[in-house]
Design a protein around this motif. Sequence first.
Motif, short mmCIF file in Angstrom:
data_model
loop_
_atom_site.label_atom_id
_atom_site.label_comp_id
_atom_site.label_asym_id
_atom_site.label_seq_id
_atom_site.Cartn_x
_atom_site.Cartn_y
_atom_site.Cartn_z
N GLU A 252 0.96 -1.13 0.40
CA GLU A 252 0.21 0.46 0.12
C GLU A 252 0.61 1.09 -0.16
OE1 GLU A 252 -3.93 1.79 2.46
OE2 GLU A 252 -3.05 0.49 3.73
N GLY A 253 0.82 2.66 -0.95
CA GLY A 253 1.44 3.35 -0.89
C GLY A 253 2.83 3.03 -2.10
N ARG A 254 3.01 2.02 -2.13
CA ARG A 254 3.91 1.68 -2.66
C ARG A 254 3.57 1.76 -4.46
NH1 ARG A 254 8.05 -0.04 0.64
NH2 ARG A 254 7.37 -1.00 2.50
#
Length: 340
Positions: A73-75
């Motif tokens: 998540e968020g990468r």
Amino acid sequence: MNKFASRPLGRTGLRLSTLGLGAAALAGLYDRVDGATAAATLQAAWDEDLRFIDTAPFYGYTRSERRVGAFLEGRRRAAYLLSTKVGRLMVHDHGVQCGSDGWADPLPFRPVYDYSHAGVMRSFEDSLLRLGVQRIDILLVHDIGRLTHGEQHAVHWRALTEGGGFRALEELRSQGLVRAIGLGVNEWEVAQEALAAAPLDCVLLAGRYTLLEQGALPFLDRCAAAGVGVIIGGPFNSGLLAGQAKYNYGSVPPEVMARARSLAAACAEFEVPLEAAALAFPLAHPAVASVLVGMRSPEQVRANAGWVRRPLPAELWPALRARGLVHPDAPLPTGSFKEG
């Protein structure tokens, strides 16, 4: 600069890190792995530039996909390649027991085989939700074949070929929701049948082309000629080549143990860890893009990364061949792996 080279996966346009992280162990295969250790393992792999992660709904009964999704998540989506699988739908079931199918700590679901068009589409959508992504790089049909299904193989094969399972994969690829399609299996024979039945891009073959056994060599040669990419899973044959008394997820037959000991003794003569030789060997075949290893701790990540990077003496390989420990026609490494 990346710590690991990448290699093309057949003609897909994808390039995989030569060492990939198999996320089954993180879901509690045989032994429980807590959430903090799983997250630390994924972080260690990321720090080592292992940017190819393989998971599946079946692993830990959705636990693996959930843990991988939380970590990613968020990468930046372009920074990693992700594969998951279809063929089993996970149905909520509070009666699931620890130890089910080898999972020490499964979530309360049970697998139901479904290789049909509707089953593949539903499995894919469920995986997107658990992983928190909008597309999957590599989508694989999981465990089709006689080894898994026995007398029920024909039923599941019809669902895949006549019931629209393969067609669903092609549709997802044509829509750009999936970049490559293939099989994730433990038997090369069914992969060969599948390549004749559908325009697949790749095969994840576990345990059948390793330093211990090379019966799948003719199949890999055909894949290389056809531009079909191969990912080698289970390079340690369920741990046997890494010091564990397991083979094909079970006990070790005496003749297999004797062969493993002969390989270890030969490697020791050249001061080569057996694990390093086991990881290097499959990468010598031109069809192979990546070797996928199950890892359950940061220490295992660092150990595997070190083995893959370790330069090996060129004299090792002809010595193994001269002793009948590798197939006479198998491609041999020329040293440490290099970018393809």
